[in-house]
Design an enzyme around this catalytic site. Structure first.
Site, PDB file in Angstrom:
ATOM      1  N   CYS A  10      17.663  -2.040  52.075  1.00  0.00           N
ATOM      2  CA  CYS A  10      17.946  -3.475  52.180  1.00  0.00           C
ATOM      3  C   CYS A  10      18.828  -3.850  50.989  1.00  0.00           C
ATOM      4  O   CYS A  10      19.444  -2.976  50.383  1.00  0.00           O
ATOM      5  CB  CYS A  10      16.662  -4.305  52.262  1.00  0.00           C
ATOM      6  SG  CYS A  10      15.621  -4.331  50.786  1.00  0.00           S
ATOM      7  N   ASN A  13      15.916  -4.021  47.459  1.00  0.00           N
ATOM      8  CA  ASN A  13      14.837  -3.031  47.457  1.00  0.00           C
ATOM      9  C   ASN A  13      13.538  -3.562  46.863  1.00  0.00           C
ATOM     10  O   ASN A  13      12.818  -2.851  46.177  1.00  0.00           O
ATOM     11  CB  ASN A  13      15.285  -1.751  46.753  1.00  0.00           C
ATOM     12  CG  ASN A  13      14.362  -0.556  46.987  1.00  0.00           C
ATOM     13  OD1 ASN A  13      14.176   0.263  46.098  1.00  0.00           O
ATOM     14  ND2 ASN A  13      13.782  -0.435  48.157  1.00  0.00           N
ATOM     15  N   CYS A  15      11.758  -6.235  49.038  1.00  0.00           N
ATOM     16  CA  CYS A  15      11.031  -6.868  50.147  1.00  0.00           C
ATOM     17  C   CYS A  15      11.012  -5.971  51.384  1.00  0.00           C
ATOM     18  O   CYS A  15      10.007  -5.326  51.667  1.00  0.00           O
ATOM     19  CB  CYS A  15      11.650  -8.229  50.506  1.00  0.00           C
ATOM     20  SG  CYS A  15      11.460  -9.503  49.242  1.00  0.00           S
ATOM     21  N   ARG A  16      12.116  -5.936  52.113  1.00  0.00           N
ATOM     22  CA  ARG A  16      12.119  -5.272  53.418  1.00  0.00           C
ATOM     23  C   ARG A  16      12.048  -3.754  53.337  1.00  0.00           C
ATOM     24  O   ARG A  16      11.231  -3.137  54.022  1.00  0.00           O
ATOM     25  CB  ARG A  16      13.363  -5.694  54.208  1.00  0.00           C
ATOM     26  CG  ARG A  16      13.363  -7.171  54.551  1.00  0.00           C
ATOM     27  CD  ARG A  16      14.679  -7.613  55.113  1.00  0.00           C
ATOM     28  NE  ARG A  16      15.703  -7.590  54.069  1.00  0.00           N
ATOM     29  CZ  ARG A  16      17.001  -7.763  54.290  1.00  0.00           C
ATOM     30  NH1 ARG A  16      17.445  -7.940  55.525  1.00  0.00           N
ATOM     31  NH2 ARG A  16      17.851  -7.758  53.292  1.00  0.00           N
ATOM     32  N   SER A  17      12.907  -3.128  52.536  1.00  0.00           N
ATOM     33  CA  SER A  17      12.913  -1.656  52.547  1.00  0.00           C
ATOM     34  C   SER A  17      11.655  -1.044  51.931  1.00  0.00           C
ATOM     35  O   SER A  17      11.142  -0.065  52.478  1.00  0.00           O
ATOM     36  CB  SER A  17      14.196  -1.088  51.921  1.00  0.00           C
ATOM     37  OG  SER A  17      14.404  -1.537  50.619  1.00  0.00           O
ATOM     38  N   ASP A 127      15.648 -11.313  55.942  1.00  0.00           N
ATOM     39  CA  ASP A 127      15.207 -11.270  54.548  1.00  0.00           C
ATOM     40  C   ASP A 127      14.219 -12.409  54.297  1.00  0.00           C
ATOM     41  O   ASP A 127      14.563 -13.573  54.438  1.00  0.00           O
ATOM     42  CB  ASP A 127      16.416 -11.407  53.620  1.00  0.00           C
ATOM     43  CG  ASP A 127      16.080 -11.151  52.165  1.00  0.00           C
ATOM     44  OD1 ASP A 127      14.884 -11.085  51.796  1.00  0.00           O
ATOM     45  OD2 ASP A 127      17.024 -11.002  51.369  1.00  0.00           O
TER      46      ASP A 127
END
Length: 162
Positions: A10, A13, A15-17, A127
């Site tokens: 993301c 690095n 939140c999402r990934s 996000d």
């Protein structure tokens, strides 16, 4: 089963990934020997190198049994394009950034993570950074679904090779 290496990407690095990394590690541990699938995450930007995942991401993940506390942010490195078999972007912007820096012979490894989803038509994992807790819950729903689809593909390819 030969080792397969997966990198979730993301922007920062945090939140999402890392959420995808933690969820997918858990899914893999229930399906195969965990050491057969190497899992990591990174960001296209260096905003949070060395940082823990966002506190809200960690809390939402922990409520579902995923521990992200040991993960640390890092930026995508040129070596990643050669080391990983799947490099999975969380959204179109990060995929475009990866395409710009990826050596052309390695571009076949780049995909949107949501291409593996079976239950969501969205191509991007939104996000959640500037929103509320529901955004983090939505990310978890999406990465749980896409993770199972990815795992199914990996297992099907592994069986086909045998």
């Amino acid at each position: 089963m030969e080792k397969i290496k997966i990198l979730f990407v993301c922007m920062g690095n945090i939140c999402r990934s890392p959420t995808a990394e933690g969820v997918f590690r858990h899914q893999v541990s229930k399906a195969v020997q965990p050491e057969t699938i190497i899992i990591d995450s990174a960001g296209t930007h260096a905003y949070h190198v060395g940082s823990s995942p966002d506190r809200r991401a960690q809390q939402a993940a922990l409520r579902r049994g995923y521990d992200l506390s040991g993960l640390r942010g890092r930026q995508v490195d040129a070596r990643d394009f050669y080391e990983f078999d799947y490099i999975l972007a969380m959204d179109e912007d990060n995929l475009a950034n990866l395409i710009k820096i990826c050596p052309p012979p390695e571009r076949h490894k780049l995909k949107l993570f949501m291409e593996f989803s079976r239950g969501f038509s969205q191509r991007d994992v939104p996000d959640p950074y500037y929103g509320g807790i529901q955004g983090f819950e939505n990310v978890l729903n999406m990465v749980e679904d896409a993770g199972l689809g990815l795992l199914d593909e990996i297992l099907a390819r592994s069986i086909a090779k045998e």
